[in-house]
Design a protein around this motif. Structure first.
Motif, PDB file in Angstrom:
ATOM      1  N   GLN A 106       0.813  -1.216   0.000  1.00 34.48           N
ATOM      2  CA  GLN A 106       0.000   0.000   0.000  1.00 34.48           C
ATOM      3  C   GLN A 106       0.854   1.277   0.000  1.00 34.48           C
ATOM      4  OE1 GLN A 106      -0.851   2.543   2.298  1.00 34.48           O
ATOM      5  NE2 GLN A 106      -2.494   3.345   1.008  1.00 34.48           N
ATOM      6  N   PRO A 107       1.913   1.363   0.853  1.00 31.11           N
ATOM      7  CA  PRO A 107       2.762   2.555   0.794  1.00 31.11           C
ATOM      8  C   PRO A 107       3.421   2.756  -0.572  1.00 31.11           C
ATOM      9  CG  PRO A 107       3.164   1.369   2.834  1.00 31.11           C
ATOM     10  CD  PRO A 107       2.261   0.510   2.005  1.00 31.11           C
ATOM     11  N   LEU A 108       3.846   1.663  -1.209  1.00 30.00           N
ATOM     12  CA  LEU A 108       4.437   1.780  -2.542  1.00 30.00           C
ATOM     13  C   LEU A 108       3.417   2.292  -3.548  1.00 30.00           C
ATOM     14  CD1 LEU A 108       6.540  -1.500  -2.574  1.00 30.00           C
ATOM     15  CD2 LEU A 108       7.470   0.812  -2.786  1.00 30.00           C
ATOM     16  N   ASP A 109       2.184   1.765  -3.472  1.00 30.26           N
ATOM     17  CA  ASP A 109       1.127   2.247  -4.359  1.00 30.26           C
ATOM     18  C   ASP A 109       0.815   3.715  -4.104  1.00 30.26           C
ATOM     19  OD1 ASP A 109       0.767  -0.052  -5.806  1.00 30.26           O
ATOM     20  OD2 ASP A 109      -0.855  -0.825  -4.556  1.00 30.26           O
ATOM     21  N   MET A 110       0.832   4.103  -2.841  1.00 23.71           N
ATOM     22  CA  MET A 110       0.529   5.490  -2.498  1.00 23.71           C
ATOM     23  C   MET A 110       1.519   6.451  -3.141  1.00 23.71           C
ATOM     24  SD  MET A 110      -1.568   7.324  -0.641  1.00 23.71           S
ATOM     25  CE  MET A 110      -1.534   9.066  -1.061  1.00 23.71           C
ATOM     26  N   LEU A 111       2.797   6.054  -3.182  1.00 20.77           N
ATOM     27  CA  LEU A 111       3.828   6.913  -3.755  1.00 20.77           C
ATOM     28  C   LEU A 111       4.097   6.615  -5.228  1.00 20.77           C
ATOM     29  CD1 LEU A 111       6.437   7.034  -0.833  1.00 20.77           C
ATOM     30  CD2 LEU A 111       4.477   8.509  -1.248  1.00 20.77           C
ATOM     31  N   GLY A 112       3.424   5.600  -5.773  1.00 19.68           N
ATOM     32  CA  GLY A 112       3.615   5.258  -7.182  1.00 19.68           C
ATOM     33  C   GLY A 112       4.997   4.687  -7.458  1.00 19.68           C
ATOM     34  N   LEU A 113       5.490   3.840  -6.545  1.00 20.20           N
ATOM     35  CA  LEU A 113       6.835   3.277  -6.683  1.00 20.20           C
ATOM     36  C   LEU A 113       6.779   1.765  -6.849  1.00 20.20           C
ATOM     37  CD1 LEU A 113       8.586   5.360  -3.879  1.00 20.20           C
ATOM     38  CD2 LEU A 113       9.042   5.527  -6.332  1.00 20.20           C
ATOM     39  N   ASP A 114       7.858   1.210  -7.417  1.00 17.13           N
ATOM     40  CA  ASP A 114       7.979  -0.238  -7.588  1.00 17.13           C
ATOM     41  C   ASP A 114       8.966  -0.804  -6.586  1.00 17.13           C
ATOM     42  OD1 ASP A 114       6.202  -0.903  -9.732  1.00 17.13           O
ATOM     43  OD2 ASP A 114       7.570   0.098 -11.107  1.00 17.13           O
ATOM     44  N   TRP A 115       8.984  -2.137  -6.503  1.00 12.90           N
ATOM     45  CA  TRP A 115       9.912  -2.858  -5.635  1.00 12.90           C
ATOM     46  C   TRP A 115      10.821  -3.713  -6.487  1.00 12.90           C
ATOM     47  CZ3 TRP A 115      11.014  -2.333  -0.684  1.00 12.90           C
ATOM     48  CH2 TRP A 115      11.749  -3.335  -0.060  1.00 12.90           C
ATOM     49  N   PRO A 116      12.109  -3.818  -6.217  1.00  8.25           N
ATOM     50  CA  PRO A 116      12.845  -3.247  -5.098  1.00  8.25           C
ATOM     51  C   PRO A 116      13.051  -1.736  -5.260  1.00  8.25           C
ATOM     52  CG  PRO A 116      14.354  -4.416  -6.530  1.00  8.25           C
ATOM     53  CD  PRO A 116      12.971  -4.661  -7.074  1.00  8.25           C
ATOM     54  N   LEU A 117      13.441  -1.126  -4.166  1.00  3.50           N
ATOM     55  CA  LEU A 117      13.497   0.331  -4.113  1.00  3.50           C
ATOM     56  C   LEU A 117      14.728   0.769  -3.341  1.00  3.50           C
ATOM     57  CD1 LEU A 117      11.870   3.100  -4.357  1.00  3.50           C
ATOM     58  CD2 LEU A 117      10.928   2.517  -2.130  1.00  3.50           C
ATOM     59  N   LYS A 157      13.509   8.987  -1.563  1.00  6.80           N
ATOM     60  CA  LYS A 157      13.619  10.394  -1.184  1.00  6.80           C
ATOM     61  C   LYS A 157      13.278  11.321  -2.347  1.00  6.80           C
ATOM     62  CE  LYS A 157      17.019   9.839   2.523  1.00  6.80           C
ATOM     63  NZ  LYS A 157      18.410  10.078   2.964  1.00  6.80           N
ATOM     64  N   MET A 158      13.733  10.963  -3.551  1.00  3.80           N
ATOM     65  CA  MET A 158      13.457  11.791  -4.714  1.00  3.80           C
ATOM     66  C   MET A 158      11.951  11.851  -5.001  1.00  3.80           C
ATOM     67  SD  MET A 158      15.072  11.385  -8.559  1.00  3.80           S
ATOM     68  CE  MET A 158      16.581  10.820  -7.799  1.00  3.80           C
ATOM     69  N   ARG A 159      11.298  10.690  -4.914  1.00  6.55           N
ATOM     70  CA  ARG A 159       9.858  10.633  -5.178  1.00  6.55           C
ATOM     71  C   ARG A 159       9.080  11.405  -4.111  1.00  6.55           C
ATOM     72  NH1 ARG A 159       5.912  10.957  -8.543  1.00  6.55           N
ATOM     73  NH2 ARG A 159       4.128   9.631  -8.101  1.00  6.55           N
ATOM     74  N   TYR A 160       9.506  11.237  -2.845  1.00  3.43           N
ATOM     75  CA  TYR A 160       8.826  11.934  -1.750  1.00  3.43           C
ATOM     76  C   TYR A 160       8.934  13.445  -1.905  1.00  3.43           C
ATOM     77  CZ  TYR A 160       7.904  13.887   2.821  1.00  3.43           C
ATOM     78  OH  TYR A 160       7.412  14.664   3.829  1.00  3.43           O
ATOM     79  N   ILE A 179       0.774  10.695   2.190  1.00  2.00           N
ATOM     80  CA  ILE A 179       2.086  10.565   1.557  1.00  2.00           C
ATOM     81  C   ILE A 179       3.166  10.463   2.627  1.00  2.00           C
ATOM     82  CG2 ILE A 179       3.807  11.842   0.201  1.00  2.00           C
ATOM     83  CD1 ILE A 179       1.401  12.931  -1.460  1.00  2.00           C
ATOM     84  N   ASN A 180       3.073  11.276   3.685  1.00  2.00           N
ATOM     85  CA  ASN A 180       4.062  11.245   4.771  1.00  2.00           C
ATOM     86  C   ASN A 180       4.077   9.902   5.485  1.00  2.00           C
ATOM     87  OD1 ASN A 180       4.986  13.856   4.379  1.00  2.00           O
ATOM     88  ND2 ASN A 180       3.528  14.758   5.792  1.00  2.00           N
ATOM     89  N   VAL A 181       2.875   9.335   5.725  1.00  2.00           N
ATOM     90  CA  VAL A 181       2.789   8.025   6.392  1.00  2.00           C
ATOM     91  C   VAL A 181       3.443   6.949   5.524  1.00  2.00           C
ATOM     92  CG1 VAL A 181       1.205   6.211   7.150  1.00  2.00           C
ATOM     93  CG2 VAL A 181       0.752   8.592   7.762  1.00  2.00           C
ATOM     94  N   ALA A 182       3.144   6.964   4.219  1.00  2.00           N
ATOM     95  CA  ALA A 182       3.726   5.979   3.307  1.00  2.00           C
ATOM     96  C   ALA A 182       5.250   6.127   3.257  1.00  2.00           C
ATOM     97  CB  ALA A 182       3.123   6.149   1.909  1.00  2.00           C
ATOM     98  N   TYR A 183       5.729   7.361   3.189  1.00  2.00           N
ATOM     99  CA  TYR A 183       7.179   7.619   3.140  1.00  2.00           C
ATOM    100  C   TYR A 183       7.868   7.122   4.418  1.00  2.00           C
ATOM    101  CZ  TYR A 183      11.555  10.255   3.406  1.00  2.00           C
ATOM    102  OH  TYR A 183      12.866  10.612   3.559  1.00  2.00           O
ATOM    103  N   THR A 184       7.280   7.428   5.565  1.00  2.00           N
ATOM    104  CA  THR A 184       7.866   7.011   6.843  1.00  2.00           C
ATOM    105  C   THR A 184       7.946   5.490   6.944  1.00  2.00           C
ATOM    106  OG1 THR A 184       6.980   8.997   7.907  1.00  2.00           O
ATOM    107  CG2 THR A 184       7.623   7.194   9.351  1.00  2.00           C
TER     108      THR A 184
END
Length: 200
Positions: free
Chosen positions: A132-143, A149-152, A177-182
């Protein structure tokens, strides 16, 4: 033959947490075992009544008393979204890009994915708690931490309330976004420490 004792609370039993006091109805000396909210604005403050008087009080209780039809409608609309800010998609579509949508089934055919990992499916070793945090920030795994940091920074700059005229919805989105980043940062930091311990 043994009989089981029923310990369930019956509907009309007195509240087990009721204080040892008399009914709040004037002139009543019965024990008060039933609570009722004092007002719409003080739902956690109670009158304590006996059973006949709590029934009488509840029969006269009108949550919307004193509100105009417009206020009642607005209150009901807020309840539909659990009193959380919400908006129609069309009202924010101009400010939202494809990366701002959660699309776990990839119905947008990978359109929201950008960067060197675009279109690549999530690795099976991705921790479920990070999905869910990855989806929230639109990122893939691995990361990597640098990618995170750049995406945030990009999302925080785009959705900061100061950059959107103090918009309340932007503030709520930035909180998510902050919760997902943390969450992601903590996971990457602990994984990094574990790797360092293994190689030490």
């Amino acid at each position: 033959m043994m009989t089981r004792k029923n310990t369930r609370h019956r509907a009309f039993d007195p509240d087990p947490d009721a204080p040892a006091r008399c009914c709040d109805m004037a002139g009543c000396d019965e024990n008060a075992g039933y609570r009722a909210p004092k007002s719409r604005d003080a739902l956690n403050e109670y009158f304590w009544f006996c059973l006949p008087h709590v029934r009488e009080y509840n029969a006269r209780w009108d949550y919307y008393k004193g509100m105009s039809p417009g206020q009642i409608e607005a209150h009901i609309r807020d309840d539909v979204s659990w009193n959380r800010p919400s908006w129609r998609l069309g009202q924010r579509a101009a400010r939202l890009g494809p990366d701002d949508f959660i699309d776990p089934m990839d119905l947008m055919d990978g359109a929201r994915r950008t960067g060197p990992r675009a279109g690549t499916p999530a690795r099976p070793d991705m921790p479920e708690a990070l999905r869910q945090p990855l989806d929230m920030l639109g990122l893939d795994w691995p990361l990597s931490m640098d990618e995170l940091k750049m995406r945030y920074k990009d999302l925080a700059r785009r959705h900061h309330p100061d950059a959107n005229g103090g918009d309340r919805q932007s503030e709520e989105l930035l909180k998510s976004i902050n919760v997902a980043y943390t969450t992601l940062r903590a996971h990457l930091a602990s994984a990094r420490e574990a790797d360092l311990e293994r190689t030490a």
